[in-house]
Structure formats: C-alpha cells, structure tokens
Motif scaffolding. Structure first.
Motif, mmCIF file in Angstrom:
data_model
loop_
_atom_site.group_PDB
_atom_site.id
_atom_site.type_symbol
_atom_site.label_atom_id
_atom_site.label_comp_id
_atom_site.label_asym_id
_atom_site.label_seq_id
_atom_site.Cartn_x
_atom_site.Cartn_y
_atom_site.Cartn_z
ATOM 1 N N TRP A 68 14.807 -2.761 8.686
ATOM 2 C CA TRP A 68 14.904 -4.132 9.195
ATOM 3 C C TRP A 68 15.815 -4.296 10.131
ATOM 4 C CZ3 TRP A 68 11.674 -8.458 7.489
ATOM 5 C CH2 TRP A 68 12.067 -9.837 8.086
ATOM 6 N N HIS A 69 15.535 -4.548 11.404
ATOM 7 C CA HIS A 69 16.740 -4.343 12.508
ATOM 8 C C HIS A 69 16.794 -6.005 13.206
ATOM 9 C CE1 HIS A 69 16.967 0.057 12.246
ATOM 10 N NE2 HIS A 69 15.782 -0.126 12.214
ATOM 11 N N THR A 70 17.619 -6.606 12.613
ATOM 12 C CA THR A 70 17.803 -7.884 13.589
ATOM 13 C C THR A 70 18.821 -7.730 14.596
ATOM 14 O OG1 THR A 70 17.583 -9.197 11.402
ATOM 15 C CG2 THR A 70 18.649 -10.343 13.412
ATOM 16 N N MET A 71 18.325 -7.576 15.753
ATOM 17 C CA MET A 71 18.817 -7.140 17.198
ATOM 18 C C MET A 71 19.411 -8.363 17.919
ATOM 19 S SD MET A 71 18.603 -3.963 16.605
ATOM 20 C CE MET A 71 19.402 -3.224 18.192
ATOM 21 N N HIS A 102 1.001 -1.177 -0.220
ATOM 22 C CA HIS A 102 0.098 0.119 0.201
ATOM 23 C C HIS A 102 0.844 1.313 0.007
ATOM 24 C CE1 HIS A 102 -3.841 -1.877 0.343
ATOM 25 N NE2 HIS A 102 -3.612 -2.544 1.430
ATOM 26 N N GLY A 103 2.051 1.032 -0.089
ATOM 27 C CA GLY A 103 3.171 2.177 -0.363
ATOM 28 C C GLY A 103 3.404 2.997 1.002
ATOM 29 N N ARG A 104 3.127 2.033 2.319
ATOM 30 C CA ARG A 104 3.398 2.727 3.581
ATOM 31 C C ARG A 104 4.916 2.333 4.345
ATOM 32 N NH1 ARG A 104 -2.286 2.574 6.166
ATOM 33 N NH2 ARG A 104 -1.316 4.030 7.684
ATOM 34 N N ARG A 105 5.034 2.871 5.328
ATOM 35 C CA ARG A 105 6.365 2.505 5.891
ATOM 36 C C ARG A 105 6.234 1.338 6.903
ATOM 37 N NH1 ARG A 105 9.301 7.336 8.265
ATOM 38 N NH2 ARG A 105 10.698 5.694 8.966
ATOM 39 N N VAL A 106 7.104 0.568 6.988
ATOM 40 C CA VAL A 106 7.132 -0.427 8.055
ATOM 41 C C VAL A 106 8.672 -0.628 8.759
ATOM 42 C CG1 VAL A 106 6.898 -2.918 8.304
ATOM 43 C CG2 VAL A 106 5.497 -1.792 6.762
ATOM 44 N N VAL A 107 8.622 -0.760 9.965
ATOM 45 C CA VAL A 107 9.874 -0.968 10.789
ATOM 46 C C VAL A 107 9.683 -2.418 11.264
ATOM 47 C CG1 VAL A 107 11.422 -0.490 12.696
ATOM 48 C CG2 VAL A 107 10.459 1.281 11.218
ATOM 49 N N VAL A 108 10.844 -3.298 11.050
ATOM 50 C CA VAL A 108 10.672 -4.889 11.715
ATOM 51 C C VAL A 108 11.946 -4.615 12.697
ATOM 52 C CG1 VAL A 108 11.255 -7.148 11.321
ATOM 53 C CG2 VAL A 108 9.985 -5.860 9.981
ATOM 54 N N VAL A 109 11.613 -5.259 14.004
ATOM 55 C CA VAL A 109 12.750 -5.165 14.966
ATOM 56 C C VAL A 109 12.619 -6.796 15.405
ATOM 57 C CG1 VAL A 109 13.847 -4.570 16.920
ATOM 58 C CG2 VAL A 109 12.448 -2.766 15.755
ATOM 59 N N GLN A 110 13.818 -7.593 15.290
ATOM 60 C CA GLN A 110 13.579 -8.942 15.422
ATOM 61 C C GLN A 110 14.675 -8.897 16.976
ATOM 62 O OE1 GLN A 110 15.292 -10.749 11.657
ATOM 63 N NE2 GLN A 110 13.577 -12.023 12.314
ATOM 64 N N PHE A 111 13.979 -9.566 18.083
ATOM 65 C CA PHE A 111 14.378 -9.415 19.291
ATOM 66 C C PHE A 111 15.282 -10.763 19.690
ATOM 67 C CE2 PHE A 111 12.669 -5.882 21.615
ATOM 68 C CZ PHE A 111 12.038 -5.149 20.719
#
Lengths: 200, 200
Positions: B88-91, B57-66
């Motif tokens: 995308w943050h793989t922490m 849909h053209g929107r922004r997403v943030v992924v954080v992997q704990f």
C-alpha cells in the motif's frame, strides 16, 4: 514564484476556503441509512469495502446476504480474519432463478430478516450490511413496511448499507445516502467471463 | 403445487436458461482495466473491496494512492493484516487545494507513477489499484499518453482499477469496465459531518 504558480496557489487557496467552510457547516453525527443501487458493478463490493473500513477502526460489523449464496467467497474468506468482530450470515440460496421456488425464497428471506433484526437492535454493531435486500423487497419476499419500521427503530448511531438493483422508492426516500451505480461499459459484452477476484 | 407456484417456477426456469446460455457464451479470460468514476460515493471503497476479494483468494495486490493522503486510514489498517501480499503506497499529500502547490503535486504524482509502473510490470501482482489517478490525469499532473501506454503494456492477466471523478475519455475508451457512481442523495446536504467508518 512564476505567475502561473501564483495563480494556481491563489485558486487553490480560495477553493480551500470554500472547502473549509463547507466542512465546518457539518456538525450532525448520526447513523446513516445508505443504499447502493443501479445496474452497474460495485454495489456489494463498496458495501464490503465499508465493512472493511469499519473493521479497520476496531468496530463491529454484521453482514446478512439475502440472495446470493455461493458468491463473494473472496471477501468472506478475507474478512474471516476479523471474525472476532464480524458476523457474516449467508442466508440466501442463490438467485431466484436458481431456486425456482418462491415459497423457499420467501422462507429464506424471512429467516435472513430475523438475523438482520437482531443486528438492528444491537447498539454495539456499528455497521449492518444488508446485501441484496433490494432484490428481496422488489419481489415482495419481505413486507416493505416491516423492513422500513425495523430500519427506523435501530440505534441512533448505527450505520446500515442496503445493496441491490431497483431499490424501492420508499427506501430511497428513507435513506440518507443513495448511490446509483451506472453501467457505462461492461466486459461481458465482449465475451469476457466471470473471473476470480473480480466477480467472485 | 399451486398454479402461482408453478407459474413462478416456469418463469424462473426460462430465466435460468437465458442466464446459463449467457454465462456459457463468455469464454475469454483477461486482465481487466476497470474505471470507477462519477460524483457519487463508493469509487475508492469498491476498489478496496476488490482488493479485499483478491486478497481473500490468496493473490497479490498493490495499491497506489495518487491524491489522498490522510484518508482511508480504516481500510489501510484493516488491509495491513494482509501485508505479506499487499503493498500500500500513499504517495499523494492530500487534495490539490490542501497542498496549493502545483509543482509539488506534479512531483508527488510522478513519484506515484514510478511505483505504479513497477507494479504494472510484475505479473505476480493480480490487481493494481490506482486510487484517484483520474484526478492526477484531469489536472495534467501526469501525461495521459504515457499512462495509457504503461497500462496497455501490463501483463495480460493483470487487473487494474482506476478511481476518481472525471475520468478522461481516452481512459474510458481503453477500459473494459466503466462504472459511474451517481449521487442520488447525500447526507452532507443535511449537515451530517464525515464520520469514522463511513468517510474515513
């Protein structure tokens, strides 16, 4: 190192041993028949997530939608970026209470199954998503025996995921992996409407 | 038209009326706090499916992997095509039985939460995926009160999805939508190993 930290490390070391033995005991590779069923959310969404994963690995995916038509526009648009390796077929014209015509629903499902069959005969297709097939089977829009036979006859390494509520027991029996999405709590109960990016 | 066809049409017409009234009664739009929990498969996969839908849909997403580190490489590679709108943050460095070091796990989770907080403060982010946060909360790697407060303070229209087994009751209480993925049948029981595109 403190006693606590040492205790934690020892516990986790044991857990890792168990985990490693568990992993080592699994040696079979095969195409899986997966079913996502139940009244909860996430059945189709998880199937499209699998499609995404497969595409990320550079492999080919075919999606056939048996019932929903206008829905999942977000995924379809997003996955269009992979159109060299993804074929997306929206065959259904909407839910059965939208068409209100059983003969038309049956014809749409038959046409969808013909597309599905050709994907199920192609060993280059790594994953076939049969979205809402369970609904078609539940209302007898497709003969269950033929569907099970075509699924059983597919290439040995091909994965399939079938979605929809009320999976037929015979399909569950034939499946390698069955996940039931259960509804613990739903925002529709609180008057929240369908929103872009969530329901469609 | 046959009696059967007329009967089907009438039944579906009534069903559609119910459905339409149901839809009309939902008027609220709001950012949803969603939780995917339970022992079954599809918790993270469905969350990444939602990310895909939002991106479509053209929107922004943030992924954080704990927790998971090396996993989900398929999705990550696939979603990299949207890197203008996806962070995308793989922490996490892997499961707790891999690191075997509680202090290191806590530090990784704290760092991950700092990243999550900044996403939860940004109204341009339409969806925040907090992957395996439930594991971090279960082992008290993060203080539950602070997590709940930060979630409650986020922009009104921002959606969040939290994944992982054993969701804390307080998080379930705070959530708008909770889905429990239940394991009906699993191929690991039959010695099938993790395969590309399915588990990773």
């Amino acid at each position: 190192m403190s006693d606590d930290a040492e205790h934690h490390r020892e516990k986790m070391r044991k857990r890792k041993d168990v985990q490693d033995r568990e992993v080592a005991s699994k040696t079979v590779e095969k195409g899986l028949l997966m079913v996502h069923t139940g009244p909860g959310k996430g059945k189709s969404t998880a199937a499209f997530g699998l499609a995404l994963r497969m595409l990320g690995h550079g492999r080919r995916v075919v999606v056939v939608q048996f019932i929903k038509g206008a829905w999942q526009t977000g995924e379809r648009d997003a996955l269009a970026r992979f159109d060299d390796r993804l074929a997306w077929h929206t065959m259904g014209e909407g839910f059965t209470w939208e068409t209100q015509d059983r003969a038309r629903d049956v014809a749409a499902c038959e046409a969808a199954w013909a597309v599905a069959r050709s994907a199920l005969a192609d060993p280059d297709v790594a994953l076939v998503v049969l979205d809402e097939l369970n609904i078609a089977l539940r209302y007898d829009y497709l003969p269950l025996d033929r569907v099970l036979l075509d699924l059983a006859s597919r290439p040995a390494m091909q994965h399939v995921v079938v979605t929809g509520r009320n999976a037929r027991p015979e399909l569950v029996e034939a499946a390698d992996l069955v996940t039931e999405m259960a509804l613990v709590k739903h925002h529709f109960k609180n008057g929240v409407k369908s929103q872009q990016g969530i329901e469609f």
